[in-house]
Write a protein that holds these residues in place. Sequence first.
Motif, PDB file in Angstrom:
ATOM      1  N   ARG A  48     -54.674 103.060 -12.059  1.00 38.39           N
ATOM      2  CA  ARG A  48     -55.792 102.974 -13.134  1.00 38.39           C
ATOM      3  C   ARG A  48     -56.974 101.558 -13.204  1.00 38.39           C
ATOM      4  NH1 ARG A  48     -54.198 105.312 -18.213  1.00 38.39           N
ATOM      5  NH2 ARG A  48     -51.760 105.524 -17.794  1.00 38.39           N
ATOM      6  N   LEU A  49     -57.071 101.369 -11.503  1.00 37.93           N
ATOM      7  CA  LEU A  49     -57.917 100.582 -11.330  1.00 37.93           C
ATOM      8  C   LEU A  49     -59.082 101.513 -11.228  1.00 37.93           C
ATOM      9  CD1 LEU A  49     -56.423  97.676  -9.680  1.00 37.93           C
ATOM     10  CD2 LEU A  49     -58.249  97.382 -11.672  1.00 37.93           C
ATOM     11  N   TRP A  50     -58.849 102.200 -10.237  1.00 37.54           N
ATOM     12  CA  TRP A  50     -59.045 104.025 -10.000  1.00 37.54           C
ATOM     13  C   TRP A  50     -59.946 103.975 -11.528  1.00 37.54           C
ATOM     14  CZ3 TRP A  50     -61.622 105.199  -5.869  1.00 37.54           C
ATOM     15  CH2 TRP A  50     -62.178 106.273  -5.750  1.00 37.54           C
ATOM     16  N   ARG A  51     -59.558 105.097 -11.770  1.00 35.70           N
ATOM     17  CA  ARG A  51     -60.173 104.975 -13.219  1.00 35.70           C
ATOM     18  C   ARG A  51     -61.087 104.411 -13.963  1.00 35.70           C
ATOM     19  NH1 ARG A  51     -55.040 108.923 -16.008  1.00 35.70           N
ATOM     20  NH2 ARG A  51     -54.847 109.905 -14.295  1.00 35.70           N
ATOM     21  N   ALA A  55     -65.157 105.046 -14.933  1.00 37.70           N
ATOM     22  CA  ALA A  55     -65.235 105.550 -16.162  1.00 37.70           C
ATOM     23  C   ALA A  55     -66.591 103.972 -17.015  1.00 37.70           C
ATOM     24  CB  ALA A  55     -63.817 104.211 -16.864  1.00 37.70           C
ATOM     25  N   ALA A  56     -67.007 104.322 -17.888  1.00 36.08           N
ATOM     26  CA  ALA A  56     -67.762 103.162 -19.162  1.00 36.08           C
ATOM     27  C   ALA A  56     -67.135 102.043 -19.898  1.00 36.08           C
ATOM     28  CB  ALA A  56     -68.178 104.749 -20.587  1.00 36.08           C
ATOM     29  N   ALA A  57     -67.735 101.178 -19.923  1.00 31.71           N
ATOM     30  CA  ALA A  57     -67.238  99.529 -19.880  1.00 31.71           C
ATOM     31  C   ALA A  57     -65.647  99.687 -21.201  1.00 31.71           C
ATOM     32  CB  ALA A  57     -68.117  98.840 -20.577  1.00 31.71           C
ATOM     33  N   SER A  58     -66.286 100.659 -21.811  1.00 29.40           N
ATOM     34  CA  SER A  58     -65.633 100.845 -22.795  1.00 29.40           C
ATOM     35  C   SER A  58     -64.499 101.517 -22.836  1.00 29.40           C
ATOM     36  CB  SER A  58     -66.189 101.162 -24.494  1.00 29.40           C
ATOM     37  OG  SER A  58     -66.925 102.809 -24.138  1.00 29.40           O
ATOM     38  N   ASN A  59     -64.440 102.636 -22.365  1.00 30.24           N
ATOM     39  CA  ASN A  59     -62.966 102.939 -22.154  1.00 30.24           C
ATOM     40  C   ASN A  59     -62.365 103.109 -20.372  1.00 30.24           C
ATOM     41  OD1 ASN A  59     -61.698 105.529 -21.182  1.00 30.24           O
ATOM     42  ND2 ASN A  59     -62.932 106.176 -19.807  1.00 30.24           N
ATOM     43  N   ALA A  60     -63.441 101.865 -19.848  1.00 29.49           N
ATOM     44  CA  ALA A  60     -62.023 100.855 -18.845  1.00 29.49           C
ATOM     45  C   ALA A  60     -61.617 100.318 -18.908  1.00 29.49           C
ATOM     46  CB  ALA A  60     -63.649 100.489 -17.480  1.00 29.49           C
ATOM     47  N   LYS A  61     -61.388  99.512 -20.141  1.00 28.92           N
ATOM     48  CA  LYS A  61     -61.147  98.646 -20.836  1.00 28.92           C
ATOM     49  C   LYS A  61     -59.472  98.953 -21.726  1.00 28.92           C
ATOM     50  CE  LYS A  61     -60.502  94.800 -24.700  1.00 28.92           C
ATOM     51  NZ  LYS A  61     -61.919  94.068 -25.652  1.00 28.92           N
ATOM     52  N   GLN A  63     -58.548 101.736 -20.136  1.00 28.45           N
ATOM     53  CA  GLN A  63     -57.685 102.087 -19.107  1.00 28.45           C
ATOM     54  C   GLN A  63     -56.292 100.752 -18.999  1.00 28.45           C
ATOM     55  OE1 GLN A  63     -56.714 104.867 -17.431  1.00 28.45           O
ATOM     56  NE2 GLN A  63     -57.911 106.524 -18.683  1.00 28.45           N
ATOM     57  N   MET A  64     -56.883  99.794 -18.621  1.00 27.17           N
ATOM     58  CA  MET A  64     -56.498  98.911 -17.592  1.00 27.17           C
ATOM     59  C   MET A  64     -55.624  97.683 -18.749  1.00 27.17           C
ATOM     60  SD  MET A  64     -57.613  97.799 -15.113  1.00 27.17           S
ATOM     61  CE  MET A  64     -56.526  97.044 -14.730  1.00 27.17           C
ATOM     62  N   LEU A  65     -55.704  98.174 -19.807  1.00 25.27           N
ATOM     63  CA  LEU A  65     -54.921  97.693 -21.194  1.00 25.27           C
ATOM     64  C   LEU A  65     -53.690  98.929 -21.454  1.00 25.27           C
ATOM     65  CD1 LEU A  65     -56.817  96.420 -24.071  1.00 25.27           C
ATOM     66  CD2 LEU A  65     -55.540  95.457 -22.308  1.00 25.27           C
ATOM     67  N   TRP A  66     -54.108  99.943 -21.259  1.00 27.99           N
ATOM     68  CA  TRP A  66     -53.404 101.232 -21.082  1.00 27.99           C
ATOM     69  C   TRP A  66     -51.630 101.193 -19.743  1.00 27.99           C
ATOM     70  CZ3 TRP A  66     -50.367 104.192 -24.402  1.00 27.99           C
ATOM     71  CH2 TRP A  66     -49.634 104.825 -24.223  1.00 27.99           C
TER      72      TRP A  66
END
Length: 115
Positions: A48-51, A55-61, A63-66
Amino acid sequence: MKRLIMGLGVITLAVGSMLVANGQTELIGALIIGFVTGLVFLGNMSLRLWRAAHAAASNAKRQMLWGLVLRLLVLFIVLFAAVQISTQVFCIVALGFVLCYAWAMVLMIRMNSAK
Protein backbone atom coordinates in the motif's frame (compact mmCIF):
# COMPACT_ATOMS: atom_id res chain seq x y z
CA MET A 1 14.49 -9.77 3.56
CA LYS A 2 17.33 -12.14 4.34
CA ARG A 3 17.92 -10.51 7.73
CA LEU A 4 14.20 -10.63 8.51
CA ILE A 5 13.99 -14.37 7.80
CA MET A 6 17.20 -15.12 9.69
CA GLY A 7 16.01 -13.09 12.68
CA LEU A 8 12.66 -14.84 12.68
CA GLY A 9 14.50 -18.16 12.60
CA VAL A 10 16.53 -17.19 15.66
CA ILE A 11 13.40 -15.94 17.44
CA THR A 12 11.62 -19.20 16.57
CA LEU A 13 14.49 -21.22 18.01
CA ALA A 14 14.55 -19.15 21.20
CA VAL A 15 10.80 -19.11 21.85
CA GLY A 16 10.39 -22.67 20.54
CA SER A 17 13.05 -23.98 22.91
CA MET A 18 11.26 -22.27 25.81
CA LEU A 19 7.99 -23.90 24.74
CA VAL A 20 9.67 -27.31 24.46
CA ALA A 21 11.25 -26.83 27.89
CA ASN A 22 7.78 -26.15 29.33
CA GLY A 23 6.32 -29.17 27.55
CA GLN A 24 4.11 -27.12 25.22
CA THR A 25 5.48 -28.11 21.82
CA GLU A 26 2.00 -27.93 20.26
CA LEU A 27 2.15 -24.13 20.58
CA ILE A 28 5.07 -23.78 18.14
CA GLY A 29 2.54 -23.90 15.29
CA ALA A 30 0.68 -20.99 16.88
CA LEU A 31 3.94 -19.03 17.01
CA ILE A 32 4.49 -19.63 13.30
CA ILE A 33 0.90 -18.55 12.57
CA GLY A 34 1.67 -15.33 14.44
CA PHE A 35 4.79 -14.85 12.30
CA VAL A 36 2.82 -15.43 9.10
CA THR A 37 0.19 -12.95 10.23
CA GLY A 38 2.91 -10.40 10.91
CA LEU A 39 4.45 -11.01 7.49
CA VAL A 40 1.07 -10.59 5.78
CA PHE A 41 0.52 -7.40 7.79
CA LEU A 42 3.94 -6.03 6.76
CA GLY A 43 3.55 -7.13 3.15
CA ASN A 44 0.19 -5.41 2.83
CA MET A 45 1.58 -2.26 4.43
CA SER A 46 4.57 -2.22 2.09
CA LEU A 47 2.39 -2.80 -0.97
CA ARG A 48 0.00 0.00 0.00
CA LEU A 49 2.87 2.40 0.70
CA TRP A 50 4.42 1.54 -2.67
CA ARG A 51 1.13 2.15 -4.47
CA ALA A 52 0.47 5.36 -2.54
CA ALA A 53 3.92 6.69 -3.44
CA HIS A 54 3.15 6.27 -7.14
CA ALA A 55 -0.45 7.49 -7.06
CA ALA A 56 -2.18 10.85 -7.12
CA ALA A 57 -2.84 12.52 -3.75
CA SER A 58 -6.53 11.58 -3.57
CA ASN A 59 -5.83 8.01 -4.66
CA ALA A 60 -2.94 7.72 -2.17
CA LYS A 61 -5.22 8.48 0.77
CA ARG A 62 -7.70 5.85 -0.41
CA GLN A 63 -4.88 3.30 -0.82
CA MET A 64 -3.66 3.89 2.74
CA LEU A 65 -7.13 3.73 4.29
CA TRP A 66 -8.03 0.57 2.37
CA GLY A 67 -4.72 -1.00 3.41
CA LEU A 68 -5.37 -0.16 7.06
CA VAL A 69 -8.80 -1.78 6.92
CA LEU A 70 -7.40 -4.92 5.28
CA ARG A 71 -4.53 -5.22 7.78
CA LEU A 72 -6.78 -4.81 10.80
CA LEU A 73 -9.31 -7.26 9.34
CA VAL A 74 -6.64 -9.94 8.83
CA LEU A 75 -5.32 -9.37 12.35
CA PHE A 76 -8.82 -9.54 13.84
CA ILE A 77 -9.70 -12.77 12.00
CA VAL A 78 -6.51 -14.54 13.03
CA LEU A 79 -6.65 -13.43 16.65
CA PHE A 80 -10.38 -14.20 16.89
CA ALA A 81 -9.76 -17.72 15.58
CA ALA A 82 -6.88 -18.16 18.03
CA VAL A 83 -8.93 -17.04 21.03
CA GLN A 84 -11.66 -19.52 20.05
CA ILE A 85 -9.12 -22.33 20.37
CA SER A 86 -7.65 -21.34 23.75
CA THR A 87 -6.14 -18.49 25.68
CA GLN A 88 -2.66 -19.99 25.40
CA VAL A 89 -2.92 -20.21 21.61
CA PHE A 90 -4.12 -16.60 21.49
CA CYS A 91 -1.18 -15.44 23.62
CA ILE A 92 1.38 -17.29 21.50
CA VAL A 93 -0.14 -16.07 18.19
CA ALA A 94 -0.16 -12.51 19.52
CA LEU A 95 3.43 -12.94 20.74
CA GLY A 96 4.49 -14.22 17.31
CA PHE A 97 2.80 -11.29 15.59
CA VAL A 98 4.36 -8.71 17.93
CA LEU A 99 7.84 -10.26 17.65
CA CYS A 100 7.65 -10.39 13.85
CA TYR A 101 6.36 -6.81 13.59
CA ALA A 102 8.89 -5.49 16.12
CA TRP A 103 11.81 -7.24 14.42
CA ALA A 104 10.76 -5.83 11.03
CA MET A 105 10.48 -2.32 12.48
CA VAL A 106 13.93 -2.62 14.09
CA LEU A 107 15.38 -3.66 10.74
CA MET A 108 13.64 -0.82 8.88
CA ILE A 109 14.79 1.76 11.42
CA ARG A 110 18.32 0.41 11.26
CA MET A 111 18.36 0.45 7.45
CA ASN A 112 17.02 4.01 7.28
CA SER A 113 19.33 5.38 9.96
CA ALA A 114 22.35 3.96 8.13
CA LYS A 115 21.61 6.08 5.05
